[in-house]
Design an enzyme around this catalytic site. Structure first.
Site, mmCIF file in Angstrom:
data_model
loop_
_atom_site.group_PDB
_atom_site.id
_atom_site.type_symbol
_atom_site.label_atom_id
_atom_site.label_comp_id
_atom_site.label_asym_id
_atom_site.label_seq_id
_atom_site.Cartn_x
_atom_site.Cartn_y
_atom_site.Cartn_z
ATOM 1 C CB VAL A 198 -62.850 -63.828 -44.976
ATOM 2 C CG1 VAL A 198 -62.114 -63.226 -46.175
ATOM 3 C CG2 VAL A 198 -64.284 -63.333 -44.921
ATOM 4 N NE ARG A 199 -61.122 -69.663 -41.271
ATOM 5 C CZ ARG A 199 -61.470 -70.638 -40.423
ATOM 6 N NH1 ARG A 199 -61.326 -71.906 -40.790
ATOM 7 N NH2 ARG A 199 -61.944 -70.340 -39.224
ATOM 8 C CB CYS B 47 -65.284 -65.848 -26.666
ATOM 9 S SG CYS B 47 -63.589 -66.107 -27.235
ATOM 10 C CE LYS C 114 -62.089 -73.129 -50.852
ATOM 11 N NZ LYS C 114 -62.123 -74.509 -50.301
#
Length: 254
Positions: free
Chosen positions: A233-234, A98, A237
């Protein structure tokens, strides 16, 4: 993209021999005009798009028309440019984790976003659900997904063990297909880091969206340069951290 390899699985204290799908990671070396510039740990797909996107976001070329030839032979990728490319000293290594490997982050050396692009929150919710619905991720659990979308829908989706590499791939695709990046937005499955923000600035992508988190450095960099960052962004929301004017209907408090 994956190999089926043996392992031992545990369930309720019982261990049994089984197999599992494991994502492929390979090392590629990129040469530009005879000079080695990059060792990349990446997925072995869509390599031409990856190379073009990487060269543009590193400032080595400004568009794919500057490439005279691009040859892939095994794990060696050789590029010749029409003009002498500006290459900083040393060979860079991009890891698959990452963290990746960050490039220059001096805001004074980065361009401002030039775009009047706007997109609704409803469209963002629908697009992120579509782009991040990855069979390969469900199968292996080992890849990141990055998509490029516009007002008319999704242009392309790339999957890679590293989210930076996947972003380079979709940028490379856009350049190959003459897609106007100033009217696109990037959708990613992982964290929005300062390096992801930097790549969007160089490519003039005005908005980057993630179902995950972002970082303070990415936010500070984006705020000063006109890049909109949206995270978490789930469901129904989202958090809009910078330049909310790109989302119509928001009452901006000054």
């Amino acid at each position: 993209m994956y190999e089926i390899l043996p392992c031992y699985g545990e369930e309720d204290g019982v261990y049994t021999a089984r197999t599992h799908e494991v994502i492929i990671e390979e090392r590629y070396t990129i040469w530009v005009n005879g000079r080695k510039i990059l060792n990349a740990m990446t997925s072995p797909t869509r390599l031409e798009e990856f190379v073009i996107g990487y060269l543009v976001t590193e400032g080595i070329i400004s568009h794919c028309q500057e490439i005279d030839s691009l040859q892939i032979e095994g794990n060696q990728i050789r590029v010749l440019t029409i003009h002498r490319a500006h290459i900083r000293s040393g060979t860079k290594t991009v890891l698959s984790g990452c963290g990746g490997d960050s490039s220059y982050l001096d805001p004074a050396r980065l361009p401002d976003i030039t775009s009047d692009f706007q997109i609704s929150g409803e469209r963002i919710h629908a697009t992120i659900k579509k782009i991040l619905d990855s069979d390969l991720h469900r199968l292996t659990g080992g890849i990141h997904v990055v998509g490029l979308a516009g007002i008319d829908g999704v242009h392309t989706v790339a999957e890679d063990i590293g989210r930076h590499n996947a972003l380079d791939r979709v940028i490379g695709y856009a350049l190959q297909h003459d897609i106007d990046l100033s009217h696109c937005y990037a959708v990613i499955s992982g964290r929005i880091s300062s390096e992801m923000a930097r790549k969007c600035l160089v490519a003039n992508i005005p908005l980057i969206v993630s179902r995950g988190a972002t970082t303070t450095l990415a936010i500070h960099l984006a705020q000063g340069k006109g890049l909109t960052i949206i995270g978490f962004v789930r469901g129904r929301k989202m958090n809009i951290y910078t330049h909310p004017e790109r989302i119509p209907g928001i009452e901006i408090v000054k």
